[in-house]
Design a protein around this motif. Sequence first.
Motif, PDB file in Angstrom:
ATOM      1  N   LEU A 117      34.996 -13.240  35.135  1.00 20.88           N
ATOM      2  CA  LEU A 117      33.956 -13.254  34.140  1.00 20.88           C
ATOM      3  C   LEU A 117      33.634 -12.335  33.611  1.00 20.88           C
ATOM      4  N   LEU A 118      32.148 -12.280  35.562  1.00 15.73           N
ATOM      5  CA  LEU A 118      31.296 -10.768  35.031  1.00 15.73           C
ATOM      6  C   LEU A 118      32.392  -9.120  34.135  1.00 15.73           C
ATOM      7  N   LEU A 119      33.170  -9.406  34.932  1.00 20.66           N
ATOM      8  CA  LEU A 119      34.400  -8.026  35.147  1.00 20.66           C
ATOM      9  C   LEU A 119      34.918  -7.994  33.511  1.00 20.66           C
ATOM     10  N   PHE A 120      35.585  -9.240  33.214  1.00 23.13           N
ATOM     11  CA  PHE A 120      36.146  -8.996  31.968  1.00 23.13           C
ATOM     12  C   PHE A 120      35.015  -8.973  30.738  1.00 23.13           C
ATOM     13  N   PHE A 121      33.539  -9.123  30.610  1.00 28.30           N
ATOM     14  CA  PHE A 121      32.695  -9.169  29.569  1.00 28.30           C
ATOM     15  C   PHE A 121      32.191  -7.742  29.935  1.00 28.30           C
ATOM     16  N   GLY A 122      32.229  -7.052  30.987  1.00 28.24           N
ATOM     17  CA  GLY A 122      31.969  -6.259  31.436  1.00 28.24           C
ATOM     18  C   GLY A 122      32.669  -4.786  30.747  1.00 28.24           C
ATOM     19  N   VAL A 123      33.612  -4.938  30.465  1.00 33.09           N
ATOM     20  CA  VAL A 123      34.852  -4.140  30.585  1.00 33.09           C
ATOM     21  C   VAL A 123      35.477  -4.234  28.769  1.00 33.09           C
ATOM     22  N   ALA A 124      35.455  -5.354  28.765  1.00 32.99           N
ATOM     23  CA  ALA A 124      35.281  -5.148  27.280  1.00 32.99           C
ATOM     24  C   ALA A 124      34.575  -5.067  26.239  1.00 32.99           C
ATOM     25  N   PHE A 125      32.819  -5.552  26.590  1.00 32.72           N
ATOM     26  CA  PHE A 125      31.654  -5.244  25.646  1.00 32.72           C
ATOM     27  C   PHE A 125      31.910  -3.187  25.784  1.00 32.72           C
ATOM     28  N   GLY A 126      32.195  -3.097  26.979  1.00 28.04           N
ATOM     29  CA  GLY A 126      31.933  -1.580  27.124  1.00 28.04           C
ATOM     30  C   GLY A 126      33.166  -0.462  26.775  1.00 28.04           C
ATOM     31  N   SER A 127      34.495  -1.550  26.213  1.00 38.45           N
ATOM     32  CA  SER A 127      35.094  -0.255  25.531  1.00 38.45           C
ATOM     33  C   SER A 127      35.196  -0.790  23.865  1.00 38.45           C
ATOM     34  N   PHE A 128      34.214  -2.029  23.329  1.00 38.25           N
ATOM     35  CA  PHE A 128      34.270  -1.904  22.348  1.00 38.25           C
ATOM     36  C   PHE A 128      33.148  -1.350  22.362  1.00 38.25           C
ATOM     37  N   TYR A 129      31.643  -0.700  22.771  1.00 34.72           N
ATOM     38  CA  TYR A 129      30.952   0.424  22.575  1.00 34.72           C
ATOM     39  C   TYR A 129      31.385   1.908  22.259  1.00 34.72           C
ATOM     40  N   LEU A 130      32.305   1.908  23.483  1.00 36.26           N
ATOM     41  CA  LEU A 130      33.102   3.469  23.645  1.00 36.26           C
ATOM     42  C   LEU A 130      33.568   3.605  22.166  1.00 36.26           C
ATOM     43  N   ILE A 131      34.838   2.509  21.628  1.00 35.38           N
ATOM     44  CA  ILE A 131      35.443   2.567  20.104  1.00 35.38           C
ATOM     45  C   ILE A 131      34.870   2.569  19.005  1.00 35.38           C
ATOM     46  N   GLU A 132      33.609   2.077  19.433  1.00 38.08           N
ATOM     47  CA  GLU A 132      32.354   2.363  18.165  1.00 38.08           C
ATOM     48  C   GLU A 132      31.714   4.358  18.012  1.00 38.08           C
ATOM     49  N   LYS A 133      31.721   3.984  19.145  1.00 33.91           N
ATOM     50  CA  LYS A 133      31.270   5.145  19.129  1.00 33.91           C
ATOM     51  C   LYS A 133      32.442   6.225  19.167  1.00 33.91           C
ATOM     52  N   THR A 134      33.518   6.065  19.340  1.00 35.58           N
ATOM     53  CA  THR A 134      34.505   7.132  19.122  1.00 35.58           C
ATOM     54  C   THR A 134      35.479   6.933  17.761  1.00 35.58           C
TER      55      THR A 134
END
Length: 225
Positions: A55-72
């Motif tokens: 669960l921690l891994l999933f949310f970490g990857v998911a929210f990290g990806s959301f942040y990077l996608i929004e920035k780029t």
Amino acid sequence: MEFNTATYGGASLAVERNRVLRNTYFLLALSMLPTAAGALLGIALQFHMSAGFGLLLFFGVAFGSFYLIEKTKETAAGVFILLGFTGFMGLWLSQILQVALRFSNGPEMIGMAAIGTAAIFFSLAAVATVTKKDFSFMGKFLFIGMVIVILASIANIFFAIPAASLAISVVVLGIFSAYILYDVSRIVNGGETNYISATLQLYLDVYNVFVSLLNILMMLTGRRD
């Protein structure tokens, strides 16, 4: 000859919205390739994560990806980050696919879930596109419902109550089906103008509809003989 700038501006706006919608659908279709590849890889490797760390891994990857996608999202890098994220989601999906494949009718249930997901998506997308009705009023209610169902899903990971799992899957199916209507409507009516962001939103809708449908089918029609 009189030049009507209002008409010209309206036509240009319609063309731009159609372009965003067309690019979104293309990228959404493209995102299914890394998803399928990730799922096949996960099945081959028998990928599985424990509830807590997973669960921690999933949310970490998911929210990290959301942040990077929004920035780029205004650059080509946004496309590659999005496709990388969908590959991870495919890998994550392999866990439920492995569970389904333990049933004797597992492949049939996976196929039915895929067909059902496609039917829901194309039907609701067509409604939003053809009617051009603004469904933005649904946003607040859907967000609240999503937060509640996420909390309920996390709690049920530890309690593992079958009836609660079925109820949660039904609610998730309803919420993310409505999100398809909401998100396509936002593109059609100009509320979302970036096709990378739009693709991410629709991808998550489709992903959750598929998972919830498959869960429902496994609980109601799964055969172990």
